[in-house]
Design a protein around this motif. Structure first.
Motif, short mmCIF file in Angstrom:
data_model
loop_
_atom_site.label_atom_id
_atom_site.label_comp_id
_atom_site.label_asym_id
_atom_site.label_seq_id
_atom_site.Cartn_x
_atom_site.Cartn_y
_atom_site.Cartn_z
N VAL A 179 -43.38 105.57 30.43
CA VAL A 179 -42.15 106.34 30.20
C VAL A 179 -41.99 107.47 31.21
O VAL A 179 -40.88 107.70 31.73
CB VAL A 179 -42.13 106.90 28.76
CG1 VAL A 179 -41.00 107.90 28.57
CG2 VAL A 179 -41.99 105.76 27.77
N ARG A 201 -39.99 107.28 34.42
CA ARG A 201 -38.59 106.95 34.21
C ARG A 201 -37.77 108.14 33.71
O ARG A 201 -36.57 108.01 33.48
CB ARG A 201 -38.47 105.78 33.22
CG ARG A 201 -39.06 104.47 33.75
CD ARG A 201 -39.02 103.38 32.67
NE ARG A 201 -39.19 102.05 33.23
CZ ARG A 201 -40.35 101.42 33.37
NH1 ARG A 201 -41.47 102.03 32.97
NH2 ARG A 201 -40.42 100.21 33.90
N GLU A 247 -37.98 101.34 29.35
CA GLU A 247 -36.69 101.69 29.95
C GLU A 247 -35.73 102.24 28.90
O GLU A 247 -35.12 103.30 29.08
CB GLU A 247 -36.07 100.46 30.63
CG GLU A 247 -36.74 100.06 31.93
CD GLU A 247 -36.30 100.93 33.11
OE1 GLU A 247 -35.55 101.88 32.89
OE2 GLU A 247 -36.74 100.65 34.23
N ALA A 262 -37.00 105.67 27.64
CA ALA A 262 -36.74 106.75 28.58
C ALA A 262 -35.26 107.11 28.61
O ALA A 262 -34.90 108.29 28.73
CB ALA A 262 -37.22 106.36 29.98
N GLU A 263 -34.39 106.10 28.50
CA GLU A 263 -32.94 106.37 28.47
C GLU A 263 -32.57 107.22 27.26
O GLU A 263 -31.76 108.14 27.36
CB GLU A 263 -32.17 105.05 28.45
CG GLU A 263 -32.17 104.31 29.78
CD GLU A 263 -31.53 102.94 29.68
OE1 GLU A 263 -30.94 102.64 28.61
OE2 GLU A 263 -31.62 102.17 30.66
N THR A 320 -33.83 110.77 27.92
CA THR A 320 -33.04 111.43 28.96
C THR A 320 -31.69 111.87 28.42
O THR A 320 -31.21 112.99 28.69
CB THR A 320 -32.86 110.49 30.16
OG1 THR A 320 -34.15 110.16 30.70
CG2 THR A 320 -32.01 111.13 31.25
#
Length: 262
Positions: A40, A43, A246, A249-250, A253
């Motif tokens: 993680v 990313r 992915e 992490a999105e 974020t």
């Protein structure tokens, strides 16, 4: 690798990212170590300071005599953050790490500005379920529960990959007394009332295929905090940061951006 000597326990921790960045602290699940977050961190946005640590009885941290209380695990995190002079962190806790996150926010709002409650609950299972699991593992070892644990931890696609062996090994090579000490802490914890009193930004993350903390439990828990948000990750089990890094992490974020942490 660094060790914080907190007196009755020595915690292994690691700092990555920007040493002057806004702090994000990660707390692991039962039976894993700080490598849980390896996929993680690369990313996530640059300019953040990432702090990871191994709970007592896990990874390279020391192994005090058990059983442990949730209060002791919360106090370990509190003292580590004081040791590192950290304030206004986003605290990302997964499973038992999410319980530690709740306890720490209840106790030390000066340390925590926002929570990510991942694959966790205000209460996970029952005291009897955890006592039964402790007895089973004490009698037969962690290898006895490893295959069933992998079913809960990961989605079907990840379980069919070669990488599953690494995570099974991480679990079975975990110190049994450390695992059982933390399992006892989970069994003795019910944060429904104190968590309902929290007032801070919070994100709940659940794996659609999580066999340990199902999405409804995570949603119910994060809904105790007014204004919180919830993210479901499809195809993920109990450790979505591993099998869906992915998407994980999105979600982080987006949350960091919404609360102005990046």
């Amino acid at each position: 690798m660094q060790i914080a000597d907190l007196g009755d326990v020595q915690l292994h921790y690691r700092i990555d990212g920007d040493p002057d960045g806004a702090p994000v602290v990660f707390s692991n699940s039962l039976g894993t170590d700080l490598r849980l977050w390896d996929a993680v961190l690369p990313r996530l946005p640059q300019g953040l300071k990432f702090i990871r640590y191994d709970m007592r009885g896990h990874g390279l941290s020391s192994l005090p005599n058990g059983p442990y209380s949730m209060g002791a695990l919360v106090r370990d995190a509190e003292r580590l953050l004081d040791h590192l002079e950290l304030r206004d962190c986003v605290f990302v806790g997964l499973s038992i790490g999410g319980m530690i996150a709740q306890g720490l926010a209840i106790k030390r709002l000066d340390q925590i500005r926002a929570l990510v409650l991942s694959n966790t609950g205000a209460k996970i299972g029952t005291k009897q379920i955890w006592e039964d699991r402790i007895a089973q593992i004490r009698a037969n070892g962690l290898d006895h529960v490893a295959d069933a644990t992998m079913e809960r931890w990961f989605g079907k696609t990840f379980r069919q990959s070669a990488e599953i062996t690494l995570w099974r090994n991480m679990l079975t090579r975990q110190p049994v007394e450390g695992y059982l000490g933390c399992a006892a802490a989970i069994g003795g914890t019910d944060f429904y009332t104190p968590t309902s009193g929290l007032r801070l930004p919070a994100l709940g993350i659940a794996g659609a295929d999580d066999g340990a903390t199902p999405p409804d439990l995570v949603r119910e828990t994060v809904n105790l905090i007014p204004g919180s948000t919830f993210q479901l990750i499809r195809g993920a089990g109990h450790l979505p940061c591993v099998d869906q890094p992915e998407a994980y992490a999105e979600a982080l974020t987006r949350f960091f951006t919404q609360i102005g942490h990046v």
